[in-house]
Design a protein around this motif. Sequence first.
Motif, short mmCIF file in Angstrom:
data_model
loop_
_atom_site.label_atom_id
_atom_site.label_comp_id
_atom_site.label_asym_id
_atom_site.label_seq_id
_atom_site.Cartn_x
_atom_site.Cartn_y
_atom_site.Cartn_z
N TYR B 84 63.00 119.85 -7.14
CA TYR B 84 64.21 120.63 -6.85
C TYR B 84 65.43 119.73 -6.64
O TYR B 84 65.30 118.59 -6.19
CB TYR B 84 63.99 121.50 -5.61
N SER B 85 66.61 120.30 -6.94
CA SER B 85 67.86 119.58 -6.67
C SER B 85 68.29 119.77 -5.22
O SER B 85 68.92 118.90 -4.63
CB SER B 85 68.96 120.09 -7.60
N HIS B 86 67.95 120.94 -4.66
CA HIS B 86 68.37 121.26 -3.30
C HIS B 86 67.24 121.98 -2.55
O HIS B 86 66.50 122.75 -3.16
CB HIS B 86 69.56 122.23 -3.28
N VAL B 87 67.19 121.75 -1.25
CA VAL B 87 66.36 122.56 -0.35
C VAL B 87 67.33 123.26 0.59
O VAL B 87 68.16 122.60 1.23
CB VAL B 87 65.36 121.69 0.44
N VAL B 88 67.24 124.59 0.66
CA VAL B 88 68.20 125.37 1.44
C VAL B 88 67.48 126.20 2.50
O VAL B 88 66.46 126.83 2.21
CB VAL B 88 69.02 126.32 0.51
N MET B 89 67.99 126.20 3.70
CA MET B 89 67.48 127.09 4.74
C MET B 89 68.66 127.73 5.47
O MET B 89 69.73 127.14 5.55
CB MET B 89 66.61 126.32 5.76
N ALA B 90 68.45 128.92 6.02
CA ALA B 90 69.46 129.53 6.87
C ALA B 90 69.53 128.72 8.16
O ALA B 90 68.51 128.26 8.67
CB ALA B 90 69.10 130.98 7.17
N ALA B 91 70.74 128.57 8.70
CA ALA B 91 70.91 127.81 9.94
C ALA B 91 70.58 128.68 11.15
O ALA B 91 71.43 129.01 11.96
CB ALA B 91 72.33 127.26 10.03
N ASP B 92 69.31 129.06 11.27
CA ASP B 92 68.86 129.78 12.46
C ASP B 92 67.90 128.86 13.21
O ASP B 92 67.78 127.68 12.87
CB ASP B 92 68.24 131.13 12.09
N SER B 93 67.21 129.38 14.21
CA SER B 93 66.40 128.45 15.02
C SER B 93 65.23 127.87 14.22
O SER B 93 64.73 126.80 14.56
CB SER B 93 65.94 129.11 16.32
N VAL B 94 64.82 128.53 13.15
CA VAL B 94 63.77 127.95 12.29
C VAL B 94 64.36 126.88 11.38
O VAL B 94 63.87 125.75 11.32
CB VAL B 94 63.06 129.05 11.46
N GLY B 95 65.44 127.22 10.70
CA GLY B 95 66.07 126.27 9.78
C GLY B 95 66.52 125.00 10.49
O GLY B 95 66.32 123.89 10.00
N LYS B 96 67.11 125.17 11.68
CA LYS B 96 67.60 124.01 12.42
C LYS B 96 66.45 123.12 12.90
O LYS B 96 66.63 121.92 13.10
CB LYS B 96 68.42 124.47 13.63
N ASN B 97 65.30 123.71 13.10
CA ASN B 97 64.14 122.95 13.55
C ASN B 97 63.47 122.21 12.39
O ASN B 97 63.07 121.06 12.53
CB ASN B 97 63.14 123.91 14.20
N VAL B 98 63.38 122.89 11.24
CA VAL B 98 62.58 122.37 10.14
C VAL B 98 63.38 121.48 9.17
O VAL B 98 62.92 120.40 8.78
CB VAL B 98 61.93 123.54 9.35
N ALA B 99 64.58 121.92 8.78
CA ALA B 99 65.31 121.23 7.70
C ALA B 99 65.59 119.74 7.99
O ALA B 99 65.40 118.91 7.09
CB ALA B 99 66.61 121.98 7.37
N PRO B 100 66.02 119.37 9.21
CA PRO B 100 66.27 117.94 9.43
C PRO B 100 64.98 117.11 9.33
O PRO B 100 65.02 115.95 8.93
CB PRO B 100 66.83 117.88 10.85
#
Lengths: 249, 311
Positions: B84-100
């Motif tokens: 993939y070129s990008h990985v995208v998550m919504a900036a909610d408590s799951v996205g903020k925990n997992v994406a970084p």
Amino acid sequence: MKVLVAVKRVIDYNVKIRVKADNTGVETANVKMSMNPFDEIAVEEAIRMKEKGAATEIIAFSAGPAQCQETIRTALAMGADRGILVQTDAELQPLAVAKLLKAVVDKEQPGLVIVGKQAIDDDSNATGQMLAALLGWSQGTFANKLNVADGSIEVKREVDGGLENIKLKMPAVITTDLRLNEPRYASLPNIMKAKKKPIETLAPDALGVDVAPRLKVLKVEEPPKRKAGIKVKTVAELVDKLKNEAGVI
Amino acid sequence: MAVLVVAAHDNKSVRANVANAVAAATKLDSDVHVLVAGKDCGEAARSAAALQGVTKVLHVEDAAYANWLAEDIAPLVVKLAPNYSHVVMAADSVGKNVAPRVAALLDVGQVSEAIQIVSPDTFVRPIYAGNAMATVQSGDKVKVLTIRPTNFKAVGTGGSAPIEQIGGEGGKGLSSYVGAELSKSERPELTSAKIVVSGGRGMGSGENFKIIEALADKLGAGVGASRAAVDAGYVPNDYQVGQTGKVVAPDLYIAVGISGAIQHLAGMKDSKTIVAINKDEEAPIFQVADYGIVGDLFQIVPELTAAVGKK
Ligand SMILES: Cc1cc2nc3c(=O)[nH]c(=O)nc-3n(C[C@H](O)[C@H](O)[C@H](O)COP(=O)(O)OP(=O)(O)OC[C@H]3O[C@@H](n4cnc5c(N)ncnc54)[C@H](O)[C@@H]3O)c2cc1C
Ligand SMILES: Nc1ncnc2c1ncn2[C@@H]1O[C@H](COP(=O)(O)O)[C@@H](O)[C@H]1O
């Protein structure tokens, strides 16, 4: 158990932010700087662990220009034992800070690292999670309550729907949320004592870390301004405006 | 190259903000895949397949992902990321925990809470509690970003993307889920509600929040709060709106007994219409309010509740 806490020097949360005229960033000259509020909570939590006998030594880490010494001194005055400053004038982004922290963790071998959930300048909310990834450690983000047990730590987390309880294998990285504790103020005698506590200064190179930013900041601008509306005198007038002017009810 | 949206879900359906994340993803590339991982989450995978713009759903059944522990979900995303070129998550408590965690494992930076996609490598994100907007460009091979849902109009449903089953990576055993204490509410969820009524320190007690709730129920609104109201224990933590809480942008936001500190404004100033009820006519909240009413909230709020129902 050693505990490492990260303390970032940021523009004080009460300062009104001004974007620079040339759109390269925000004005920092002659602006009051303080410890990132979430990091005060991190320091406080470490001190409470030490007071309860769960921690033996608290190391305060900061990365940035020489003035970060002051931020570390604040942590020492609150009750941290010694400081480590990774000194650089380079722009530091979360991945770089996480790598610097990892290098210090490799040297110091703490059982726990506590950082803030978010720096109130870049609002990234990333450094702690990144550090946990680089170390291959567990992560307890947005911590509302911590309980160190034998070889593990119970973390109550602030999540979208309320609170969540998880259990982490130690060593672990924790990021603090607002309700974890209320940080103490440093007393005058402790501020005096802190002056004698050691701060070690290191360079990113000496730690073998390339801190080059991954995100290039092209420009920084003022947000669109919202203009003040009107004051209404009565509830009837308000309801009329909401129905007939704004059309939202 | 395709874009991967990592979806949080409750097994039955993906979270509402996944439709916003997909909307952001379609601005990056026309090929958008959604990862739905969990235990017994087939229905959620089907809900993702129905989102407009989704071209494929990756469905993973593995007990290790049942509770969204970052230590376990991140390696799965990292394994998929090279496609993939990008990985995208919504900036909610799951996205903020997992994406970084995903970003660091890939040795790439993270673009946090993008509010605008300028081009596939350039994004706008708020900094300093929204008091400045930074335009940033990423040179990383895979770009990991969280997006602020309120800034991307959700895609609709009615699609029928193919669902591909793929295997999981199992658990790492670093962390375990114990349980949750979720605040129960019949009211619309704060971040997607069309109307939000929030109370601040001026409410004086949790008991007094009843008048906020009565108004909210009359309007079909969600209920929010300032940090001060949460810290004082009037309402649970997930009610907090602001820089370090939730970001909302409803059609109507009613701030009751809230002074309007910048940290609070950061979470609500994109609302279409803002109403402020405050006894202090100098309160900064009036500087962003379309309609302000100066007076005692204990008098005004019940009066408003009585008035809004009338035709
Ligand atoms: C790191 C950090 C992060 C933060 N994050 C957030 C955040 O995400 N969200 C957030 O909200 N805050 C946040 N804050 C806190 C923020 O700075 C303010 O302290 C907070 O928003 C104030 O809440 P308040 O307006 O309810 O209380 P106050 O500022 O005390 O205001 C109460 C208001 O109620 C009015 N009032 C009182 N009684 C009545 C009455 N009877 N009738 C009518 N009006 C009345 C008063 O006039 C006053 O304006 C953060 C702060 C820090 C340092
Ligand atoms: N330059 C820095 N020095 C020390 N700690 C930092 C630095 N940058 C980030 N941190 C830590 O990481 C946390 C989260 O920051 P961020 O990911 O930038 O929002 C902060 O609360 C600090 O604890």
